[in-house]
Design an enzyme around this catalytic site. Structure first.
Site, PDB file in Angstrom:
ATOM      1  N   HIS A 308       0.860  -1.186   0.000  1.00  0.00           N
ATOM      2  CA  HIS A 308       0.000   0.000   0.000  1.00  0.00           C
ATOM      3  C   HIS A 308       0.895   1.234   0.000  1.00  0.00           C
ATOM      4  O   HIS A 308       0.659   2.171  -0.750  1.00  0.00           O
ATOM      5  CB  HIS A 308      -0.933  -0.024   1.205  1.00  0.00           C
ATOM      6  CG  HIS A 308      -1.968   1.046   1.176  1.00  0.00           C
ATOM      7  ND1 HIS A 308      -2.843   1.207   0.129  1.00  0.00           N
ATOM      8  CD2 HIS A 308      -2.268   2.031   2.066  1.00  0.00           C
ATOM      9  CE1 HIS A 308      -3.646   2.231   0.374  1.00  0.00           C
ATOM     10  NE2 HIS A 308      -3.314   2.756   1.534  1.00  0.00           N
ATOM     11  N   GLU A 319       2.545  -0.879   8.055  1.00  0.00           N
ATOM     12  CA  GLU A 319       2.515  -1.922   7.030  1.00  0.00           C
ATOM     13  C   GLU A 319       3.766  -2.795   7.099  1.00  0.00           C
ATOM     14  O   GLU A 319       3.686  -4.017   6.926  1.00  0.00           O
ATOM     15  CB  GLU A 319       2.379  -1.319   5.634  1.00  0.00           C
ATOM     16  CG  GLU A 319       2.204  -2.392   4.561  1.00  0.00           C
ATOM     17  CD  GLU A 319       1.835  -1.863   3.183  1.00  0.00           C
ATOM     18  OE1 GLU A 319       1.469  -2.675   2.317  1.00  0.00           O
ATOM     19  OE2 GLU A 319       1.926  -0.620   2.973  1.00  0.00           O
ATOM     20  N   LYS A 340       3.395   3.753  -5.826  1.00  0.00           N
ATOM     21  CA  LYS A 340       2.783   5.071  -5.622  1.00  0.00           C
ATOM     22  C   LYS A 340       3.819   6.195  -5.707  1.00  0.00           C
ATOM     23  O   LYS A 340       3.465   7.350  -5.935  1.00  0.00           O
ATOM     24  CB  LYS A 340       2.080   5.136  -4.264  1.00  0.00           C
ATOM     25  CG  LYS A 340       0.774   4.356  -4.180  1.00  0.00           C
ATOM     26  CD  LYS A 340       0.116   4.547  -2.829  1.00  0.00           C
ATOM     27  CE  LYS A 340      -1.239   3.872  -2.740  1.00  0.00           C
ATOM     28  NZ  LYS A 340      -1.146   2.396  -2.682  1.00  0.00           N
TER      29      LYS A 340
END
Length: 419
Positions: A308, A319, A340
């Site tokens: 993520h 995470e 990302k």
């Protein structure tokens, strides 16, 4: 229960107009992040964005010009995915072919434009005030959350069960997982899964800025502003676009001679019941373990994990702890990266986009890097594939994580086709 094959992939992302261009840019760590224009940043200082590589209207027919931008993205991604799967007309089993869509905030462009026009007219001259309430009669259908699902199902004549999931950053990962279950348990034979988001509007920027989760521009290079797992990270950058997947039961795919990219094998979905914005190790661990259990894989059988990885301080640390908690000793051999850093956070579209990139990594043996990871946070202890892609890797199974505000967690597992 039915095995589920992924036979089509399509996307329009900040990295490229299709899946191949997007994956190539991710591998090269070519960032699509830039400063937002003043008209979009609404007077806010230092706002960044990751816009789509091309305008969706340029890839569609004129009849689609009036649709909300998120719906346009959906149609473009669906078009590529269906072509990739070799489906060029309404299938004969359309009653058992569904559409599942994930979106964080449907109709953002339509809503923002409508309110801007309304208030400009309302506080203008006498003539404009009289017409302030005159808006397009299709405003509501354009901005409803299920607009993309409706448009895509009508475009391809798909009449099977389908739904729209709006679960913040986990939206399209959950859409993919629920489509997987529908096919696995025999409710459908195929599904078109789409994640889409078009939230680059002044109103959205103001709202996200208020959460204090947006990255600050890097002084040397704005494109390098999103730095997952780096000690100097300051948050994420909003992106836009869509990704689409065609899923089919094994029997349907084999019957028509389709060539599959991967088997979608595992799905885990949990709720933290913990905090509106703060992540939870327990919830993330449970989602990953559910996905592994459903895929019947041990942690050491996953070679790559698309994290993520939002580049927020708490998010990256939590995470990391969650991955270590699930993978244990196997986490030392696990390659983890957050794409990302180059395509931004596509919110509702992130799950399908990042799963698709992970599947393409498995097919090609090339793992996208975590760009801009120059100074690793000592609390983030995994192999994050810093700065440069890795090639020639043997990857048999991948995991993709999507963790959302509100405490919703989704993990997906895909594995290599065999035999």
């Amino acid at each position: 229960m039915n095995q589920v094959f992924m036979t089509g992939i399509g996307m329009l992302s900040p990295l490229g107009k299709d899946r191949q261009a997007s994956f190539a840019a991710a591998l090269s760590a070519h960032s699509a992040i830039r400063r937002a224009p003043e008209a979009l940043s609404a007077g806010l200082p230092n706002v960044l964005m990751a816009p789509a590589a091309v305008e969706p209207e340029s890839l569609l027919d004129s009849q689609d010009a009036g649709l909300d931008r998120a719906t346009q993205f959906s149609l473009v991604a669906a078009q590529e995915a269906m072509a990739d799967a070799g489906i060029d007309e309404t299938p004969s089993d359309a009653d058992r072919f569904g559409v599942f869509v994930g979106i964080g905030f449907g109709g953002a462009h339509t809503l923002d434009a409508m309110f801007a026009r309304y208030y400009t007219a309302l506080f203008g001259g006498e003539h404009s005030r009289k017409r302030a309430t005159v808006v397009h009669p299709l405003s509501v259908p354009r901005m409803m959350a299920n607009a993309s699902m409706a448009a895509v199902s009508m475009r391809y004549g798909l009449r099977g069960m389908g739904n729209t999931y709006s679960v913040a950053c986990a939206s399209s990962a959950i859409a993919a997982g629920e489509a997987l279950r529908a096919i696995r348990h025999g409710y459908l034979d195929a599904a078109l899964v789409i994640g889409t988001e078009a939230m680059l509007t002044p109103g959205s920027m103001v709202a996200w800025n208020a959460l204090r989760v947006m990255a600050r521009p890097n002084a040397d290079d704005p494109a390098a502003s999103c730095r997952p797992f780096d000690r100097d990270r300051s948050g994420f950058v909003l992106g836009e676009g869509a990704a689409a997947l065609v899923l089919e039961s094994r029997s349907r795919a084999e019957r028509r001679g389709a060539v599959a990219h991967a088997e979608l094998a595992g799905y885990g979905c949990t709720s933290d019941a913990h905090h509106l914005t703060a992540p939870s190790v327990d919830g993330q661990v449970a989602a990953m373990r559910q996905a592994l259990d459903e895929a019947r894989l041990a942690p050491d059988q996953i070679q790559y994990l698309n994290a993520h990885g939002t580049a927020t301080d708490a998010g990256d640390v939590i995470e990391t702890q969650s991955i270590v908690g699930v993978f244990g000793a196997a986490s030392r051999q696990l390659a983890v990266s957050s794409t990302k850093a180059v395509h931004g956070h596509l919110i509702g579209a992130g799950g399908t986009l990042e799963l698709a990139l992970a599947v393409m990594a498995m097919e090609s043996g090339s793992i996208p890097p975590t760009a801009h990871l120059e100074h690793p946070d000592p609390r983030c202890t995994l192999d994050y594939v810093p700065l440069q892609a890795r090639h020639g890797c043997r990857i048999d199974a991948v995991m993709s994580n999507s963790f959302a505000f509100g405490g919703s967690n989704a993990s997906l597992i895909a594995r290599r086709m065999t035999g």
